[in-house]
Design an enzyme around this catalytic site. Structure first.
Site, short mmCIF file in Angstrom:
data_model
loop_
_atom_site.label_atom_id
_atom_site.label_comp_id
_atom_site.label_asym_id
_atom_site.label_seq_id
_atom_site.Cartn_x
_atom_site.Cartn_y
_atom_site.Cartn_z
N LYS A 296 0.84 -1.19 0.00
CA LYS A 296 0.00 0.00 0.00
C LYS A 296 0.88 1.25 0.00
CE LYS A 296 -3.87 1.72 2.91
NZ LYS A 296 -4.61 1.41 4.16
N SER A 377 -9.39 1.02 3.51
CA SER A 377 -8.66 1.89 2.60
C SER A 377 -7.57 1.18 1.80
CB SER A 377 -8.02 3.03 3.40
OG SER A 377 -7.09 2.51 4.35
N SER A 401 -9.62 -1.45 7.45
CA SER A 401 -8.98 -1.22 6.16
C SER A 401 -8.27 -2.43 5.56
CB SER A 401 -7.99 -0.06 6.25
OG SER A 401 -8.68 1.16 6.44
#
Length: 747
Positions: A296, A377, A401
């Site tokens: 990420k 996320s 997330s």
């Protein structure tokens, strides 16, 4: 251009080609032999031929066949000199016989799988206009190719010689022959077979056939596990360079649609070459050696890639070091492939936003349905693994997330106990709840990744709490099969979470649980969290639920927004080459760049950040002050999610025993919200697909702190049971619904 076209690529085969002026070429790709389309193309971004196992063996110049008399300028050709070698049709037929013999030998040594046989049915004849001649390449018998030229009703044979790699498929060899012939003209720049790999065929829309994954040098890597990939690498069937390039092709094939990748590591081929060299020398670091992965974009990498949390505000900033988890994966030999897209600033910046969107990365979309919330996320991490764009990925979680995007994309997601994995080098949100987790397509793969990234780190004090509470040799030793379910005891907190799942999910998940019971497990219903009325909003996820009830000192959001103000300042202080040093700087940047960053609410800003940066503004208002309200809120949420929450429910086993896990529907966001407040671990596995929109949902297991061993054991056992069942109770491939739509915000 030279009369003889040679290829210098690497070990494998030598093929000599005879170019000529030609007007019309027809590739007869329809045959009884297994075939497949060329691997390694995406429009405008073709890879070099170095992916193919073709080498050159020079032969004496006198044996080379030169250009025939053809074309309007043939009589003036400089090749017409008296010293030009003469070749009869007979000699060319003899040369063709040589390659036929080699192909027969090659074909007989190779096993043909069902996928190749199926692919053969999709091949057809594709005409290409060039100049004067008519050329046909076709298969006469399994493993035998005939190449002929026709001019004025006269048929001749094209000659080529060499030995062929027995590991390659027929289609790969066939395509190689054509590639080297075509490079004599502009035809090499033409896409001969656009479907199904280079362009999605609209006739297959809303199905798994829309974006089929090409094989990798004849090997199927779609849905391949880490163990399977390691087998190919150890056998020499693939190299890490080849594997990474095949995944790169997959990214180019799909990323214009799902946008799971923000950035490709510009050094990935060099890293792969180093890892290949180590393997060749007998040094394999472990099960992740040479396996490509993504992280990420809020996880720092000390290389030529950016670490921006999706915001242009951090573009060009230089991090001081690799995030600890990245350093551990490099040590394990994993191949850092790039950065995945995410919800900007891990969803901290806005309270009404398009999940999966960032200014720098754009809108990430689920391959299951491109119009629907992909989960976040850590959106790109989950979406890319689900679409087979990379093998595994890292994500981060403060509140949902990891679990949310994993379950919404039919992959396994492990959210560890806070403190099991270091947060050093991670753009923070709240160090009270932040944790680094992982995504993979199987429980075993996710566990192999977890084994590589957990452990104490002097730069993260929270990780010292794990000492003496976690296994010394990793979590893979706890992997189990379905027989382990005999005697297991699981709890169902029905009133706490299950009542909020829709009826379709309830039916599928309860059927799945019935199967678990049939395997010998005991299922106890009504194992409720005593504090559910204080923590669990009946209206869905709400991290400010305490304030909603009138008590800000009982709200998760109360302490998270204070933590962010302080934690982001600490993170920014270590960066070089940036003027961003505080939340105030970021807020000012967003206002100054409203068109891209959406500092103001819509319609002044952008629709992806409908409420602007109200999350940042709420954090800014606190000035980072840890007052009594802050401390009361933190202690309230911890106590009621731990002692009066998950721990209390786990204690409801028969005769005062503890349950092996709580089984919950993770599409109900309140599940992972309670686990987030507690800092406790959670794992989700694929379970089914929503009939209305094609989006997956999972089955999750909850445990107390440091009990990842239990989660791995029971999740792997249930997964093994799933494999013995019929769909939909398992992971299924994406259907790419609404693949041409680009709505923002997502639904």
């Amino acid at each position: 251009m030279s009369d003889t076209i040679r290829n210098m690529d690497g070990a494998g085969s030598a093929i000599d080609y005879w170019p000529s002026s030609h007007a019309h070429m027809e590739l007869d790709l329809h045959s009884r032999s297994p075939m497949q389309s060329i691997i390694g193309r995406k429009r405008g971004r073709s890879l070099t031929s170095k992916q193919h196992n073709i080498a050159t063996v020079e032969e004496p110049p006198a044996k080379r066949l030169r250009r025939t008399d053809s074309g309007p300028n043939a009589s003036n050709s400089s090749d017409q000199g008296s010293d030009r070698p003469k070749h009869s049709v007979k000699s060319q037929l003899e040369r063709a016989a040589e390659i036929n013999s080699l192909l027969v030998h090659w074909q007989n040594q190779r096993r043909i799988d069902a996928a190749e046989q199926a692919e053969a049915t999709r091949m057809n004849t594709i005409p290409i206009d060039i100049k004067l001649q008519h050329i046909v390449i076709q298969e006469l018998a399994p493993g035998q190719i005939q190449v002929s030229t026709q001019t004025q009703n006269e048929t001749k044979e094209m000659r080529f010689t060499g030995s062929l790699d027995t590991r390659r498929s027929f289609a790969s060899v066939h395509e190689e022959l054509m590639k080297h012939y075509l490079c004599a003209s502009n035809a090499s720049q033409l896409l001969l077979h656009p479907y199904p790999f280079d362009f999605p065929n609209d006739a297959t829309a809303n199905s798994t056939a829309l974006f089929p994954m090409p094989t990798c040098h004849g090997i199927t890597i779609e849905e391949a596990t880490i163990d399977q990939l390691q087998q190919y690498l150890s056998q020499g069937s693939l190299t890490s360079q080849q594997l990474a390039l095949c995944y790169l092709q997959r990214i180019w094939q799909t990323d214009d649609y799902i946008n799971s990748v923000l950035e490709i590591n510009p050094d990935f081929l060099q890293i792969a070459a180093q890892l290949d060299a180590e393997r060749h020398a007998g040094n394999v670091r472990g099960p992740l050696h040479g396996i490509p992965f993504m992280v990420k974009d809020n996880i720092a990498t000390k290389d030529r890639m950016e670490t921006t949390a999706g915001s242009w505000a951090l573009q060009g900033s230089v991090v001081p070091r690799d995030a600890h988890v990245v350093a551990l994966l490099r040590e394990a030999g994993a191949l850092l492939f790039g950065k995945a897209t995410l919800s900007e600033w891990a969803d901290m910046r806005s309270n009404n936003y398009s999940e999966g969107h960032s200014a720098r990365g754009g809108q990430c979309r689920s391959a299951y349905n491109l119009t629907v919330n992909p989960g976040g996320s850590s959106s790109g991490s989950a979406v890319g693994v689900a679409a087979n764009a990379f093998t595994f990925a890292l994500g981060t979680e403060t509140d949902g997330s990891v679990i949310n995007p994993a379950e919404r994309n039919a992959v396994v997601g492990i959210k560890p106990t806070v403190g099991l994995t270091s947060r050093d080098g991670v753009v923070p949100e709240s160090l009270n709840q932040d944790t680094v987790g992982c995504f993979a397509r199987t429980v075993r793969d996710a566990t192999l990744v977890l084994d590589a990234i957990y452990g104490p780190d002097p730069r993260d004090n929270a990780t010292s709490a794990q000492i003496g509470k976690v296994p010394l040799n990793g979590y893979t030793e706890f992997l189990a099969n379905r027989t382990a379910l005999d005697g297991a005891v699981f709890g169902i907190p029905w009133e706490t979470f299950w009542v909020y799942a829709d009826s379709e999910q309830q039916n599928v998940l309860l059927s799945m649980i019935d199967t678990i019971r049939t395997a010998g497990a005991t299922i106890i219903n009504g194992t409720e969290l005593p504090s559910r009325d204080l923590l669990v909003s009946p209206d869905g996820w709400d991290w400010d639920y305490g304030t909603t009830r009138g008590y800000s000192n009982e709200s998760e959001y109360t302490y998270v927004k204070v933590d962010f103000y302080n934690d982001i300042k600490t993170y920014l202080s270590e960066l070089d080459n940036t003027s961003m040093r505080s939340l105030e700087d970021i807020v000012a940047y967003n206002y100054a760049n409203d068109g891209s960053e959406g500092g103001n609410p819509w319609p002044l800003g952008i629709p992806a950040f409908y409420s602007g940066q109200d999350g940042f503004l709420a954090s800014l208002e606190t000035k980072g002050v840890m007052d009594d309200t802050y401390l009361q809120a933190l202690n309230f949420c911890r106590y009621h999610s731990r002692e009066r929450g998950i721990d209390a429910a786990l204690a409801m086993g028969p005769n005062g025993t503890k349950l092996d896990s709580l089984l919950v529907p993770p599409d109900v966001a309140q599940t992972y919200q309670v686990a987030a407040q507690a800092g406790y671990p959670m794992i989700t596995i694929p379970a089914g697909v929503q009939s209305s929109n094609g989006m997956p949902f999972g089955l999750a297991l909850m445990q107390t702190a440091w009990r990842e061993d239990a989660l791995v054991k029971w999740a792997s056992a249930i997964e093994d049971l799933q494999l013995a069942m019929d769909p939909p109770y398992r992971r299924t491939l994406p259907e790419w619904r609404d693949y041409l739509k680009r709505n923002i915000p997502v639904d």
